[in-house]
Design an enzyme around this catalytic site. Structure first.
Site, short mmCIF file in Angstrom:
data_model
loop_
_atom_site.label_atom_id
_atom_site.label_comp_id
_atom_site.label_asym_id
_atom_site.label_seq_id
_atom_site.Cartn_x
_atom_site.Cartn_y
_atom_site.Cartn_z
N CYS A 72 13.00 12.28 5.82
CA CYS A 72 13.15 11.79 7.20
C CYS A 72 14.51 12.18 7.73
O CYS A 72 14.70 12.34 8.93
CB CYS A 72 12.96 10.30 7.25
N GLU A 79 9.36 17.11 14.92
CA GLU A 79 9.56 17.00 13.47
C GLU A 79 8.57 17.92 12.76
O GLU A 79 7.38 17.88 13.02
CB GLU A 79 9.33 15.56 13.02
N LYS A 135 0.85 -1.20 0.00
CA LYS A 135 0.00 0.00 0.00
C LYS A 135 0.88 1.24 0.00
O LYS A 135 1.48 1.59 1.01
CB LYS A 135 -0.90 0.05 1.23
N GLU A 176 10.36 2.42 10.33
CA GLU A 176 11.29 3.53 10.07
C GLU A 176 10.48 4.80 10.21
O GLU A 176 9.62 5.08 9.38
CB GLU A 176 11.87 3.43 8.66
P1 NAD Z 1 2.27 8.81 7.56
O1 NAD Z 1 2.65 8.10 8.80
O2 NAD Z 1 1.16 9.76 7.59
O3 NAD Z 1 1.88 7.74 6.42
C1 NAD Z 1 2.76 6.71 6.03
C2 NAD Z 1 1.94 5.58 5.41
O4 NAD Z 1 1.12 4.99 6.41
C3 NAD Z 1 0.98 6.04 4.30
O5 NAD Z 1 0.96 5.06 3.28
C4 NAD Z 1 -0.34 6.10 5.03
O6 NAD Z 1 -1.44 5.94 4.18
C5 NAD Z 1 -0.22 4.92 5.97
N1 NAD Z 1 -1.10 4.96 7.14
C6 NAD Z 1 -1.70 6.05 7.70
N2 NAD Z 1 -2.46 5.66 8.75
C7 NAD Z 1 -2.33 4.33 8.87
C8 NAD Z 1 -2.86 3.36 9.77
N3 NAD Z 1 -3.65 3.70 10.78
N4 NAD Z 1 -2.50 2.07 9.60
C9 NAD Z 1 -1.66 1.70 8.61
N5 NAD Z 1 -1.14 2.57 7.73
C10 NAD Z 1 -1.46 3.87 7.85
O7 NAD Z 1 3.61 9.48 7.01
P2 NAD Z 1 3.78 10.39 5.71
O8 NAD Z 1 3.18 11.73 5.98
O9 NAD Z 1 3.37 9.66 4.49
O10 NAD Z 1 5.37 10.52 5.67
C11 NAD Z 1 6.06 11.41 6.48
C12 NAD Z 1 6.62 10.72 7.70
O11 NAD Z 1 7.40 9.61 7.32
C13 NAD Z 1 7.56 11.60 8.50
O12 NAD Z 1 7.33 11.44 9.87
C14 NAD Z 1 8.94 11.06 8.13
O13 NAD Z 1 9.94 11.31 9.08
C15 NAD Z 1 8.66 9.63 7.97
N6 NAD Z 1 9.68 9.01 7.15
C16 NAD Z 1 10.61 8.21 7.76
C17 NAD Z 1 11.61 7.62 7.03
C18 NAD Z 1 12.63 6.72 7.69
O14 NAD Z 1 13.22 5.91 7.00
N7 NAD Z 1 12.86 6.82 8.99
C19 NAD Z 1 11.67 7.82 5.64
C20 NAD Z 1 10.72 8.65 5.05
C21 NAD Z 1 9.72 9.22 5.82
#
Ligand code: NAD
Ligand code: MN
Length: 495
Positions: A284, A385, A175, A250
């Site tokens: 990130c 963040e 997904k 992550e």
């Molecule tokens: P997000 O947590 O909002 O969403 C990430 C994914 O999770 C999306 O596909 C979303 O649809 C899904 N999701 C949302 N709610 C969910 C639920 N209840 N159950 C299962 N899946 C769910 O994050 P984002 O806004 O897409 O990305 C930004 C975040 O990602 C930032 O916090 C960033 O630091 C982090 N990030 C971390 C890394 C790393 O490797 N540490 C890399 C890139 C981004």
């Protein structure tokens, strides 16, 4: 006349069972509709899991080097389609073309690494304590992997997960983020063109609440690899506990660059501009704090604000653009709200601070590159963040103080120190609590063949990338082979 995209389940493109769809728009120009995608639900996930489960029983028996051959083909196709994918990625999430090309390149590197790993996947042999007995540990595939990814690296992050999962003999239900479904669809397209067998990789588009939850709670999914926010990561961890899935998380970061008095300031300047404002700060590993020693603080801040104010915002497809838009309106609003928080906390706004205006920016979610000086480590803009083009500058006196400030956050992903003193550099490597540390380089720039991940609330101890990710996607099986022809009892017959 937007293109209509579909899920990919059991080797076929299909609509969501409900028939619902959602729109994907260009953040640099919201009048540009990239396409409509299926708004899927639990019933679509169920079908994808069934397909993946059935495919697993065949796929796990394909020799790993043959799975590796497929990875090489995937890499070759990505090389050929790199430019096309990069352009579509910029269109759907905004970062500049040089960066989306880099994002695809990371996928290519990950494919070729996986191709090579097909001829390794090393186990171990060890001596048995008994005569005429052979002992070894081998890696075996686990089953169906649920892959949930964010929008900021729409190709790199899915490939970090899907390629090692599939190379190891698992099958996948994927997904992608709903802001970047097109790049994800192109990845599936590439895998299909390479000849991936039906059911091995399935994509189900839709929201985190519906599709994400259905994946995480599905009893027939064995492991979850998630990249996203810390808050959702904690939810996933809790939810996955019900079925005791293996979970790799992550999560967020609050990365800092330290600049010592003895640093090469021009180098440090290029580093912080790239680290803080590349990908519009939506990495990130983005540099969101700058920790500067007092001897060079004022001079360096002056150099930095001058350059930051000159950064050219715009559509990432235009060659002159240096900084693209925020990915969507809500991200732009989050950035704005942190600017207000920073002002209220008493930090000094020295660059940017507003929604960007001007020719070519009217229909996009642009935000000015923003710098706060005089930031205290206790302020929210120093701790939380933001995930946007906002940099908080903290003045410090000593290396110890710098490292103390750097470590004063719940996160621990990336870090950087600029110094010409090797003793200081090694002390920093020892004392900084992050999964990644750069010396004389910015906080961003991970290479595909090294471990990637963070400590503290950035994750739960797993690593992506390199050889380490294969520990997540395989199970160790210990094998004892007794060729003595008689019962031998360990710990009893030999002592
Ligand atoms: P997000 O947590 O909002 O969403 C990430 C994914 O999770 C999306 O596909 C979303 O649809 C899904 N999701 C949302 N709610 C969910 C639920 N209840 N159950 C299962 N899946 C769910 O994050 P984002 O806004 O897409 O990305 C930004 C975040 O990602 C930032 O916090 C960033 O630091 C982090 N990030 C971390 C890394 C790393 O490797 N540490 C890399 C890139 C981004
Ligand atoms: Mn989009």
């Amino acid at each position: 006349m937007a293109t209509k995209f579909q899920n990919f389940i059991n080797g076929r493109w299909v609509d969501a069972k409900s028939g619902r769809t959602f729109e994907n728009r260009n953040p640099a120009n919201w009048n540009d509709l990239v396409g409509t995608f299926p708004k899927s639900g639990k019933e679509d996930v169920d079908e994808a899991v069934n397909a993946a489960r059935t495919a697993f029983e065949k796929w796990r028996l394909v020799p790993a080097p043959a799975r590796g051959d497929l990875m090489r083909k995937i890499g070759d196709i990505m090389v050929r389609r790199k430019e096309e994918i990069a352009r579509e990625m910029t269109r759907e999430m905004g970062k500049v073309l040089a960066e989306t090309r880099g994002d695809v390149q990371e996928g290519i590197d990950t494919a070729y690494y996986a191709a090579g790993e097909g001829r390794r996947l090393f186990g171990k042999t060890v001596p048995s304590e008994l005569r005429n007995k052979f002992a070894m540990a081998i890696r075996v595939p686990i089953g169906v992997a649920g892959i949930i990814t964010p929008w900021n690296f729409p190709m790199a992050i899915p490939t970090w997960k899907i390629f090692p999962a599939v190379l190891s003999g698992n099958t996948v239900v994927f997904k992608p983020a709903s802001d970047t479904p097109k790049t994800a669809t192109m990845l599936i397209d590439v895998m299909m063109e390479a000849g991936i067998p039906e059911g091995v990789v399935n994509i189900v588009h839709g929201g985190g609440g519906e599709v994400g939850n259905a994946i995480v709670s599905h009893p027939d999914i064995d492991l979850i690899s998630f990249t996203g926010s810390t808050e959702i990561g904690k939810n996933i961890s809790r939810m996955a506990a019900e079925t005791l899935k293996r979970v790799s998380l992550e999560l967020g970061g609050k990365n800092a660059q330290i600049v010592m008095d003895d640093a090469d300031l021009d180098l440090a300047l290029d580093g912080v501009l790239w680290g803080a404002f590349g990908t519009t700060g939506q990495r990130c590993t983005a540099t969101s704090r700058l920790i500067v020693q007092e001897g060079v603080h004022d001079k360096f801040l002056g150099m930095l604000t001058e350059r930051a104010k000159k950064l050219r915002l715009g559509d990432g497809l235009l060659p002159a653009t240096e900084v693209g838009p925020c990915v969507n309106q809500s991200q732009q609003q989050t950035v704005q709200s942190y600017v207000e928080i920073g002002k209220k906390e008493g930090a000094t706004l020295v660059a940017g601070g507003g929604i960007a205006k001007g020719a070519g920016l009217e229909n996009g979610w642009f935000h000015e590159p923003t710098i706060f000086a005089g930031v205290k480590p206790s302020m929210r803009i120093a701790k939380e963040e933001i995930f946007g083009p906002v940099l908080s500058v903290v003045r410090i006196k000593t290396l110890e103080e710098a490292i103390g400030v750097l470590n004063d956050t719940i996160y621990g992903l990336s870090s950087s120190i600029y110094t010409r003193d090797v003793n200081k550099a090694f002390a920093a490597i020892r004392d900084i609590k992050t999964g990644i540390t750069y010396v004389n380089a910015p906080t961003i720039g991970a290479e595909a063949h090294l471990p990637f991940g963070g400590v503290k609330q950035t994750g739960n101890g797993h690593r992506e990338g390199g050889w380490t990710v294969y520990d997540f996607f395989t199970e160790w099986k210990a094998v004892y082979f007794d060729y003595s022809g008689s019962l031998q009892r360990a710990q009893i017959d030999n002592y």
